[in-house]
Design an enzyme around this catalytic site. Structure first.
Site, PDB file in Angstrom:
ATOM      1  N   ARG A  17       4.955  11.107  -2.661  1.00  0.00           N
ATOM      2  CA  ARG A  17       4.551  10.605  -1.324  1.00  0.00           C
ATOM      3  C   ARG A  17       5.933  10.854  -0.131  1.00  0.00           C
ATOM      4  NH1 ARG A  17       4.627   4.605   1.370  1.00  0.00           N
ATOM      5  NH2 ARG A  17       3.629   5.272   3.201  1.00  0.00           N
ATOM      6  N   ALA A  38       2.833  -0.493   5.477  1.00  0.00           N
ATOM      7  CA  ALA A  38       2.368  -0.277   6.278  1.00  0.00           C
ATOM      8  C   ALA A  38       1.777  -1.832   6.821  1.00  0.00           C
ATOM      9  CB  ALA A  38       1.092   0.696   6.624  1.00  0.00           C
ATOM     10  N   GLU A  75      12.310  -9.243   2.964  1.00  0.00           N
ATOM     11  CA  GLU A  75      11.671  -8.072   3.324  1.00  0.00           C
ATOM     12  C   GLU A  75      12.344  -6.848   3.072  1.00  0.00           C
ATOM     13  OE1 GLU A  75      10.612  -8.181   7.449  1.00  0.00           O
ATOM     14  OE2 GLU A  75       9.811  -6.056   7.444  1.00  0.00           O
ATOM     15  N   ARG A 125      12.281   4.970  13.160  1.00  0.00           N
ATOM     16  CA  ARG A 125      11.419   5.915  13.191  1.00  0.00           C
ATOM     17  C   ARG A 125      10.381   5.656  14.399  1.00  0.00           C
ATOM     18  NH1 ARG A 125       8.707   5.371   7.215  1.00  0.00           N
ATOM     19  NH2 ARG A 125       7.725   7.147   7.999  1.00  0.00           N
ATOM     20  N   PRO A 181       0.989  -1.020   0.050  1.00  0.00           N
ATOM     21  CA  PRO A 181       0.099  -0.094   0.018  1.00  0.00           C
ATOM     22  C   PRO A 181       0.749   1.168   0.014  1.00  0.00           C
ATOM     23  CG  PRO A 181      -0.195  -1.065   1.968  1.00  0.00           C
ATOM     24  CD  PRO A 181       0.550  -2.141   1.477  1.00  0.00           C
ATOM     25  N   ASN A 182       0.424   2.075  -0.698  1.00  0.00           N
ATOM     26  CA  ASN A 182       0.956   3.731  -0.958  1.00  0.00           C
ATOM     27  C   ASN A 182       2.194   3.549  -1.572  1.00  0.00           C
ATOM     28  OD1 ASN A 182      -1.316   4.916   0.529  1.00  0.00           O
ATOM     29  ND2 ASN A 182      -0.436   3.586   2.419  1.00  0.00           N
ATOM     30  N   TYR A 194      11.131   8.966   1.698  1.00  0.00           N
ATOM     31  CA  TYR A 194      10.905   7.934   0.703  1.00  0.00           C
ATOM     32  C   TYR A 194      11.832   8.232  -0.743  1.00  0.00           C
ATOM     33  CZ  TYR A 194       7.536   6.105   3.907  1.00  0.00           C
ATOM     34  OH  TYR A 194       6.851   5.475   5.190  1.00  0.00           O
ATOM     35  N   HIS A 249      12.505  -2.329   2.753  1.00  0.00           N
ATOM     36  CA  HIS A 249      11.934  -0.780   3.262  1.00  0.00           C
ATOM     37  C   HIS A 249      12.836  -0.078   2.800  1.00  0.00           C
ATOM     38  CE1 HIS A 249       8.793  -2.791   5.723  1.00  0.00           C
ATOM     39  NE2 HIS A 249      10.024  -3.593   6.303  1.00  0.00           N
ATOM     40  N   ASN A 300       7.948  -5.356  -0.439  1.00  0.00           N
ATOM     41  CA  ASN A 300       7.871  -4.136   0.496  1.00  0.00           C
ATOM     42  C   ASN A 300       6.341  -3.907   0.734  1.00  0.00           C
ATOM     43  OD1 ASN A 300       7.634  -1.925   1.970  1.00  0.00           O
ATOM     44  ND2 ASN A 300       8.732  -0.537   0.266  1.00  0.00           N
TER      45      ASN A 300
HETATM   46  C1  DQA Z   1       8.008   1.297   4.283  1.00  0.00           C
HETATM   47  C2  DQA Z   1       7.981   1.581   5.756  1.00  0.00           C
HETATM   48  C3  DQA Z   1       6.633   1.544   6.575  1.00  0.00           C
HETATM   49  O1  DQA Z   1       6.536   1.903   7.706  1.00  0.00           O
HETATM   50  C4  DQA Z   1       5.537   2.223   5.738  1.00  0.00           C
HETATM   51  O2  DQA Z   1       4.178   2.233   6.223  1.00  0.00           O
HETATM   52  C5  DQA Z   1       5.642   2.341   4.142  1.00  0.00           C
HETATM   53  C6  DQA Z   1       6.977   2.123   3.593  1.00  0.00           C
HETATM   54  C7  DQA Z   1       9.186   1.797   3.741  1.00  0.00           C
HETATM   55  O3  DQA Z   1       9.486   1.320   2.340  1.00  0.00           O
HETATM   56  O4  DQA Z   1       9.965   2.333   4.303  1.00  0.00           O
HETATM   57  O5  DQA Z   1       4.598   2.364   3.482  1.00  0.00           O
HETATM   58  O6  DQA Z   1       7.598  -0.032   3.952  1.00  0.00           O
END
Ligand code: DQA
Length: 146
Positions: free
Chosen positions: A18, A77, A98, A107, A10-11, A23, A100, A74
Site C-alpha cells: 500500500r 483513517a 496513538e 499531509r 483499517p488498511n 508507508y 502513525h 494505529n
Molecule cells: C495512518 C495515517 C492515516 O491518515 C491513514 O488513513 C492510515 C495510516 C499512518 O499510519 O500514517 O491508514 O494512520
C-alpha cells in the site's frame, strides 16, 4: 495474556503493498515481529491484532481493560472520523498511545484532525515503522513509572 496490545486498524494489513512511498516497504508482519522483539528486549510481551472493522477495534479496546497494561493504536483513517473509537478509549482505564507511520500533520487537511488524540496518552507520527518502536518505549516507560 500479554502485557501490552499493539492494535492496528483499517488498511494496515496492506502495508508493504500500500502506497510504499508514504508507508514504507515493511509489511505489518515485519513491523509486528520487530515490535515483539523490541518489547521482549525490555522484558515485556506484546499481543498484536489488526482489524478493518470499527466495532472490532472498539471490542479490542474494551477487552484491553483488565488484560493489558497499555495499548499502542494505529487507528488508520478511523483516527480522523471515529467518535466511537474516541469514546472507547475514554471508557477504559488503560493508557493508549496513538501511532502513525506518516506525519499526518504534514499531509492533506482532513488528516490533520485526530478524534482520538485528546483521549490518548500521546501521539507519535511521522517516523515510519520506527513510530511503533518509539511508542513501545514511551508506553513502557510511562507504565513502569506509574
Ligand atoms: C495512518 C495515517 C492515516 O491518515 C491513514 O488513513 C492510515 C495510516 C499512518 O499510519 O500514517 O491508514 O494512520
Amino acid at each position: 495474556m500479554a502485557d501490552y496490545l499493539l492494535l492496528n486498524g483499517p488498511n494496515l494489513n496492506r502495508l508493504g503493498q500500500r502506497e510504499p512511498d508514504i508507508y514504507g516497504a515493511q509489511t505489518l508482519a515485519d513491523i509486528e515481529k520487530a515490535c515483539r522483539a523490541h518489547a521482549k528486549a525490555r522484558g515485556a510481551d506484546l499481543d498484536c491484532r489488526q482489524s478493518n472493522h470499527e466495532g472490532a477495534l472498539i471490542d479490542a479496546l474494551h477487552e484491553a481493560e483488565g488484560r493489558h497494561k497499555g495499548v499502542i493504536l494505529n487507528a488508520g483513517a478511523f483516527t480522523h472520523t471515529s467518535v466511537a473509537l474516541r469514546d472507547a478509549i475514554a471508557s477504559i482505564d488503560v493508557p493508549v498511545i496513538e501511532v502513525h507511520l506518516s506525519n499526518i500533520h504534514a499531509r492533506e487537511p482532513f488528516r490533520h484532525q485526530s478524534m482520538i488524540a485528546p483521549v490518548a496518552l500521546g501521539q507519535i507520527a511521522g517516523f515510519g515503522a520506527l513510530s511503533y518502536i518509539l511508542a513501545i518505549d514511551a508506553l513502557l516507560s510511562f507504565v513502569e513509572k506509574s
